[in-house]
Design a protein around this motif. Sequence first.
Motif, PDB file in Angstrom:
ATOM      1  N   VAL A  42     -26.772 -55.264  65.913  1.00 45.61           N
ATOM      2  CA  VAL A  42     -26.614 -56.572  66.542  1.00 45.61           C
ATOM      3  C   VAL A  42     -27.498 -56.644  67.773  1.00 45.61           C
ATOM      4  CG1 VAL A  42     -24.239 -56.830  65.744  1.00 45.61           C
ATOM      5  CG2 VAL A  42     -24.671 -55.809  67.979  1.00 45.61           C
ATOM      6  N   HIS A  43     -27.776 -57.856  68.215  1.00 44.25           N
ATOM      7  CA  HIS A  43     -28.459 -58.038  69.490  1.00 44.25           C
ATOM      8  C   HIS A  43     -27.534 -57.571  70.610  1.00 44.25           C
ATOM      9  CE1 HIS A  43     -30.322 -60.129  72.916  1.00 44.25           C
ATOM     10  NE2 HIS A  43     -31.424 -60.072  72.203  1.00 44.25           N
ATOM     11  N   TRP A  44     -28.127 -57.132  71.743  1.00 43.70           N
ATOM     12  CA  TRP A  44     -27.285 -56.590  72.813  1.00 43.70           C
ATOM     13  C   TRP A  44     -26.302 -57.625  73.347  1.00 43.70           C
ATOM     14  CZ3 TRP A  44     -27.508 -58.889  77.596  1.00 43.70           C
ATOM     15  CH2 TRP A  44     -28.648 -59.644  77.910  1.00 43.70           C
ATOM     16  N   ARG A  45     -26.646 -58.915  73.229  1.00 45.80           N
ATOM     17  CA  ARG A  45     -25.723 -59.958  73.705  1.00 45.80           C
ATOM     18  C   ARG A  45     -24.469 -60.041  72.825  1.00 45.80           C
ATOM     19  NH1 ARG A  45     -30.198 -64.794  74.381  1.00 45.80           N
ATOM     20  NH2 ARG A  45     -31.478 -63.783  75.971  1.00 45.80           N
ATOM     21  N   GLU A  46     -24.560 -59.512  71.601  1.00 42.78           N
ATOM     22  CA  GLU A  46     -23.444 -59.624  70.662  1.00 42.78           C
ATOM     23  C   GLU A  46     -22.534 -58.404  70.668  1.00 42.78           C
ATOM     24  OE1 GLU A  46     -25.699 -62.266  67.226  1.00 42.78           O
ATOM     25  OE2 GLU A  46     -26.096 -60.117  67.365  1.00 42.78           O
ATOM     26  N   VAL A  47     -22.849 -57.416  71.518  1.00 41.23           N
ATOM     27  CA  VAL A  47     -22.061 -56.187  71.526  1.00 41.23           C
ATOM     28  C   VAL A  47     -20.613 -56.467  71.923  1.00 41.23           C
ATOM     29  CG1 VAL A  47     -21.752 -53.951  72.655  1.00 41.23           C
ATOM     30  CG2 VAL A  47     -24.024 -54.668  71.916  1.00 41.23           C
ATOM     31  N   ALA A  48     -20.431 -57.241  72.979  1.00 35.18           N
ATOM     32  CA  ALA A  48     -19.073 -57.536  73.444  1.00 35.18           C
ATOM     33  C   ALA A  48     -18.265 -58.241  72.353  1.00 35.18           C
ATOM     34  CB  ALA A  48     -19.119 -58.388  74.712  1.00 35.18           C
ATOM     35  N   LYS A  49     -18.907 -59.162  71.635  1.00 33.69           N
ATOM     36  CA  LYS A  49     -18.220 -59.878  70.566  1.00 33.69           C
ATOM     37  C   LYS A  49     -17.867 -58.935  69.423  1.00 33.69           C
ATOM     38  CE  LYS A  49     -18.512 -64.089  67.787  1.00 33.69           C
ATOM     39  NZ  LYS A  49     -19.345 -65.270  67.412  1.00 33.69           N
ATOM     40  N   LEU A  50     -18.773 -57.979  69.123  1.00 27.23           N
ATOM     41  CA  LEU A  50     -18.489 -57.002  68.073  1.00 27.23           C
ATOM     42  C   LEU A  50     -17.278 -56.145  68.439  1.00 27.23           C
ATOM     43  CD1 LEU A  50     -19.258 -55.427  65.464  1.00 27.23           C
ATOM     44  CD2 LEU A  50     -20.747 -54.014  66.914  1.00 27.23           C
ATOM     45  N   LYS A  51     -17.231 -55.658  69.668  1.00 28.55           N
ATOM     46  CA  LYS A  51     -16.119 -54.808  70.095  1.00 28.55           C
ATOM     47  C   LYS A  51     -14.804 -55.596  70.116  1.00 28.55           C
ATOM     48  CE  LYS A  51     -18.086 -53.248  73.885  1.00 28.55           C
ATOM     49  NZ  LYS A  51     -18.326 -52.417  75.105  1.00 28.55           N
ATOM     50  N   GLU A  52     -14.887 -56.839  70.559  1.00 30.26           N
ATOM     51  CA  GLU A  52     -13.673 -57.678  70.587  1.00 30.26           C
ATOM     52  C   GLU A  52     -13.163 -57.933  69.179  1.00 30.26           C
ATOM     53  OE1 GLU A  52     -11.367 -61.163  70.008  1.00 30.26           O
ATOM     54  OE2 GLU A  52     -13.523 -61.145  69.556  1.00 30.26           O
ATOM     55  N   LEU A  53     -14.099 -58.169  68.261  1.00 30.23           N
ATOM     56  CA  LEU A  53     -13.747 -58.430  66.868  1.00 30.23           C
ATOM     57  C   LEU A  53     -13.046 -57.216  66.248  1.00 30.23           C
ATOM     58  CD1 LEU A  53     -16.158 -59.990  64.256  1.00 30.23           C
ATOM     59  CD2 LEU A  53     -15.226 -57.733  63.848  1.00 30.23           C
ATOM     60  N   VAL A  54     -13.608 -56.024  66.472  1.00 32.61           N
ATOM     61  CA  VAL A  54     -13.021 -54.808  65.911  1.00 32.61           C
ATOM     62  C   VAL A  54     -11.649 -54.540  66.521  1.00 32.61           C
ATOM     63  CG1 VAL A  54     -13.277 -52.310  65.693  1.00 32.61           C
ATOM     64  CG2 VAL A  54     -15.271 -53.797  65.381  1.00 32.61           C
ATOM     65  N   ALA A  55     -11.539 -54.704  67.848  1.00 35.88           N
ATOM     66  CA  ALA A  55     -10.268 -54.437  68.524  1.00 35.88           C
ATOM     67  C   ALA A  55      -9.180 -55.393  68.065  1.00 35.88           C
ATOM     68  CB  ALA A  55     -10.454 -54.546  70.039  1.00 35.88           C
ATOM     69  N   ARG A  56      -9.551 -56.627  67.752  1.00 33.17           N
ATOM     70  CA  ARG A  56      -8.582 -57.617  67.297  1.00 33.17           C
ATOM     71  C   ARG A  56      -8.022 -57.245  65.928  1.00 33.17           C
ATOM     72  NH1 ARG A  56     -11.729 -62.202  66.356  1.00 33.17           N
ATOM     73  NH2 ARG A  56     -11.566 -61.871  64.108  1.00 33.17           N
TER      74      ARG A  56
END
Length: 301
Positions: free
Chosen positions: A259-273
């Motif tokens: 993913v683009h570095w801007r999408e890292v936070a969204k990826l981690k949030e998605l997995v944690a959810r």
Amino acid sequence: MNQVMGQHVRHNRRRGRATGSRTKVAEYGLLTAGAFLVALAFNLFLNPNGIATGGVSGISTIVEAVFGVRPALTQWALNVPLFLAGVRILGGQFGFKTLYGTLVLPLFVLLTDSLPPLTRDPLLAAVFGGVGVGIGLGLVFKARASTGGTDVAAQILHRFTRWSLGLCILLIDGLVVLTAGVVFGPEGALHALVGLFVTGKTIDLVQMGLGYAKMGLIISRREEAIRQAILHELDRGVTRIHAVGGYSGHERPLLLCVVHWREVAKLKELVARIDPEAFVIVTEVHEVLGEGFQALAGFKR
């Protein structure tokens, strides 16, 4: 039918030659630009402050300080014999691009040696000179070329000693830096080491890029739900890899996505959810080619 096929083959050959010509022009453009940047960094930062960061350019700085010989003349006097020795000893692996780089770099040094230095602070000169040389050499390496010099000497030493090429380069550059320490004092050698370090890091940056993308590795019992979320919520591709737990011996699917570095936070949030207990590794990726990512620093929006 045969006539049509022949026309198609001839068309492909012409297109291949045209593409090859454009590639060669681009490579020589990169080589010329890189050599010019190295010469600018040498004359604006390194040479006026007595910083000999290894290589033929470092030797030319020392020779100018001791004997007053213009650096470009020293570089030609060393580069050309080294190139000829490389061709004789190592064979035809040194092509015209290496000869071109060997000749054009001292020429640019000669043409820019009247420019006033941008700083007289040796530490600033080491840092910014190292950056300039690193960018220039990075462009030269992208052109799959070389500016000759001690790189050739290191390959010759490697041929006769069978030591690793990296060790040979380190020994030659180290000898230049030690000589600089004798001529310019201990601080001169330390500033040269700073310049060498900055140059190496900058070359890596130019070669590999800015690390604009991140790679995620995810192990989860809910891998299917996470896979679907990455595909449809992040709009990113994902690869399912069969892995086996080292302790349990059980098969654990591993998800890989970039993913683009801007999408890292969204990826981690998605997995944690989806799975708060998921095991996630995020690491930097320097270059990504393929669908969703461009060849340079672009990304799919």
